[in-house]
Scaffold this motif. Structure first.
Motif, PDB file in Angstrom:
ATOM      1  N   ALA A 180       0.340  -0.834   0.157  1.00 32.02           N
ATOM      2  CA  ALA A 180       0.078   0.163   0.286  1.00 32.02           C
ATOM      3  C   ALA A 180       0.883   1.105  -0.207  1.00 32.02           C
ATOM      4  O   ALA A 180       0.483   2.258  -1.020  1.00 32.02           O
ATOM      5  CB  ALA A 180      -0.517   0.226   1.400  1.00 32.02           C
ATOM      6  N   LEU A 181       1.558   1.065   0.591  1.00 35.12           N
ATOM      7  CA  LEU A 181       2.808   2.095   1.077  1.00 35.12           C
ATOM      8  C   LEU A 181       3.212   2.404  -0.301  1.00 35.12           C
ATOM      9  O   LEU A 181       3.515   3.869  -1.091  1.00 35.12           O
ATOM     10  CB  LEU A 181       3.698   2.342   1.726  1.00 35.12           C
ATOM     11  CG  LEU A 181       5.163   3.619   2.061  1.00 35.12           C
ATOM     12  CD1 LEU A 181       4.018   4.576   1.797  1.00 35.12           C
ATOM     13  CD2 LEU A 181       5.747   3.288   3.251  1.00 35.12           C
ATOM     14  N   LEU A 182       3.908   1.231  -1.231  1.00 35.53           N
ATOM     15  CA  LEU A 182       4.505   1.640  -2.050  1.00 35.53           C
ATOM     16  C   LEU A 182       3.338   1.981  -3.925  1.00 35.53           C
ATOM     17  O   LEU A 182       3.272   3.247  -3.962  1.00 35.53           O
ATOM     18  CB  LEU A 182       5.185   0.221  -3.017  1.00 35.53           C
ATOM     19  CG  LEU A 182       6.699   0.074  -2.034  1.00 35.53           C
ATOM     20  CD1 LEU A 182       7.129  -1.405  -2.615  1.00 35.53           C
ATOM     21  CD2 LEU A 182       7.419   0.410  -2.291  1.00 35.53           C
ATOM     22  N   LEU A 186       3.709   5.796  -5.124  1.00 34.30           N
ATOM     23  CA  LEU A 186       4.018   5.404  -7.241  1.00 34.30           C
ATOM     24  C   LEU A 186       2.588   7.156  -7.459  1.00 34.30           C
ATOM     25  O   LEU A 186       2.834   7.498  -8.532  1.00 34.30           O
ATOM     26  CB  LEU A 186       3.694   4.393  -7.483  1.00 34.30           C
ATOM     27  CG  LEU A 186       4.950   3.795  -7.689  1.00 34.30           C
ATOM     28  CD1 LEU A 186       4.449   1.687  -8.602  1.00 34.30           C
ATOM     29  CD2 LEU A 186       5.665   3.978  -8.713  1.00 34.30           C
ATOM     30  N   ARG A 187       1.248   6.540  -6.736  1.00 34.04           N
ATOM     31  CA  ARG A 187       0.202   7.696  -7.637  1.00 34.04           C
ATOM     32  C   ARG A 187       0.783   8.989  -7.267  1.00 34.04           C
ATOM     33  O   ARG A 187       0.334  10.023  -7.707  1.00 34.04           O
ATOM     34  CB  ARG A 187      -0.820   6.638  -6.639  1.00 34.04           C
ATOM     35  CG  ARG A 187      -1.252   6.138  -7.090  1.00 34.04           C
ATOM     36  CD  ARG A 187      -2.801   6.193  -6.990  1.00 34.04           C
ATOM     37  NE  ARG A 187      -3.151   5.413  -4.927  1.00 34.04           N
ATOM     38  CZ  ARG A 187      -2.688   4.608  -4.319  1.00 34.04           C
ATOM     39  NH1 ARG A 187      -2.937   3.403  -5.893  1.00 34.04           N
ATOM     40  NH2 ARG A 187      -2.280   4.450  -3.267  1.00 34.04           N
ATOM     41  N   ARG A 188       1.432   9.076  -6.345  1.00 30.21           N
ATOM     42  CA  ARG A 188       2.185  10.726  -5.555  1.00 30.21           C
ATOM     43  C   ARG A 188       2.747  11.664  -6.757  1.00 30.21           C
ATOM     44  O   ARG A 188       3.272  12.610  -7.484  1.00 30.21           O
ATOM     45  CB  ARG A 188       2.881  11.002  -4.502  1.00 30.21           C
ATOM     46  CG  ARG A 188       2.839  11.738  -3.541  1.00 30.21           C
ATOM     47  CD  ARG A 188       3.713  11.613  -2.162  1.00 30.21           C
ATOM     48  NE  ARG A 188       5.188  11.815  -2.574  1.00 30.21           N
ATOM     49  CZ  ARG A 188       5.618  11.760  -1.549  1.00 30.21           C
ATOM     50  NH1 ARG A 188       5.343  11.541  -0.103  1.00 30.21           N
ATOM     51  NH2 ARG A 188       7.009  12.034  -1.573  1.00 30.21           N
ATOM     52  N   ARG A 189       3.545  10.502  -7.509  1.00 27.32           N
ATOM     53  CA  ARG A 189       4.058  11.217  -8.208  1.00 27.32           C
ATOM     54  C   ARG A 189       3.639  11.583  -9.560  1.00 27.32           C
ATOM     55  O   ARG A 189       3.463  11.923 -10.581  1.00 27.32           O
ATOM     56  CB  ARG A 189       5.548  10.173  -8.987  1.00 27.32           C
ATOM     57  CG  ARG A 189       6.956   9.661  -7.714  1.00 27.32           C
ATOM     58  CD  ARG A 189       7.510   8.639  -8.961  1.00 27.32           C
ATOM     59  NE  ARG A 189       8.845   8.981  -7.437  1.00 27.32           N
ATOM     60  CZ  ARG A 189       9.656   8.114  -8.121  1.00 27.32           C
ATOM     61  NH1 ARG A 189      10.263   7.106  -9.551  1.00 27.32           N
ATOM     62  NH2 ARG A 189      11.002   8.277  -7.392  1.00 27.32           N
TER      63      ARG A 189
END
Length: 189
Positions: A180-182, A186-189
């Protein structure tokens, strides 16, 4: 072009490529070889590490160093896991936490260095700080994983003798949390 000219041209191109090789990518690839070989030697039983099997393991360790962009790093890790299974099941070697952590560290370091080597051309001029930062980040991941692994093993030993259900559930929760953290990163970028 006749065949002699083709071979001559390829020999010139190979000589030119060898002359352009820089130290940093070569050292990273040597690190891949060393870490992979260490992981393989730790995983396999001592009875197997003589003669031809040792040469075969050295070849398996060389493959990721030569072709880090290909399937070879994963292949070497799978060969090490096979050796671990052979040692524990076939030769009845007891599972020692230090050996398990050492094999995991060696294989992760080899895989991480293979990822770095896949990005570096042979003739790249690399700032040594880049390699140091890469290894520092990998060391942080290894330290965190080792501490968490030891804590989970201690939790499993502290409870009543009901098997390792608690450790299995905790490991699954950690895997879901990391995934979930990864995904969030990835979505944050």
């Amino acid at each position: 072009m006749n065949p002699v000219e083709v071979v001559t041209e390829r020999a010139r191109a190979a000589r030119s490529a060898v002359n352009r090789v820089s130290a940093a990518p070569l050292l990273v690839r040597a690190g891949i070889f060393g870490a992979t070989l260490a992981g393989l030697l730790l995983a396999y039983p001592a009875q197997v590490l003589t003669g031809r099997p040792l040469a075969a393991l050295a070849l398996v360790a060389l493959l990721p160093a030569v072709g880090p962009r290909r399937i070879w790093p994963t292949f070497a890790a799978l060969v090490a896991v096979g050796g671990w299974l052979l040692a524990t099941e076939g030769y009845d070697r007891p599972v020692a936490l230090w050996r398990l952590l050492a094999v995991a560290v060696a294989l992760y370091l080899a895989h991480s260095l293979a990822a770095l080597a896949a990005l570096l051309p042979y003739d790249a001029v690399v700032d040594p700080e880049l390699v140091v930062r890469w290894l520092t980040r990998a060391g942080g991941v290894l330290l965190g994983s080792a501490v968490l692994g030891v804590l989970l093993v201690r939790v499993a030993d502290a409870g009543p003798d009901r098997g390792h259900l608690g450790v299995t559930v905790a490991g699954l929760l950690v895997a879901v949390a990391v995934s979930a953290l990864l995904g969030w990163l990835l979505r944050r970028r």
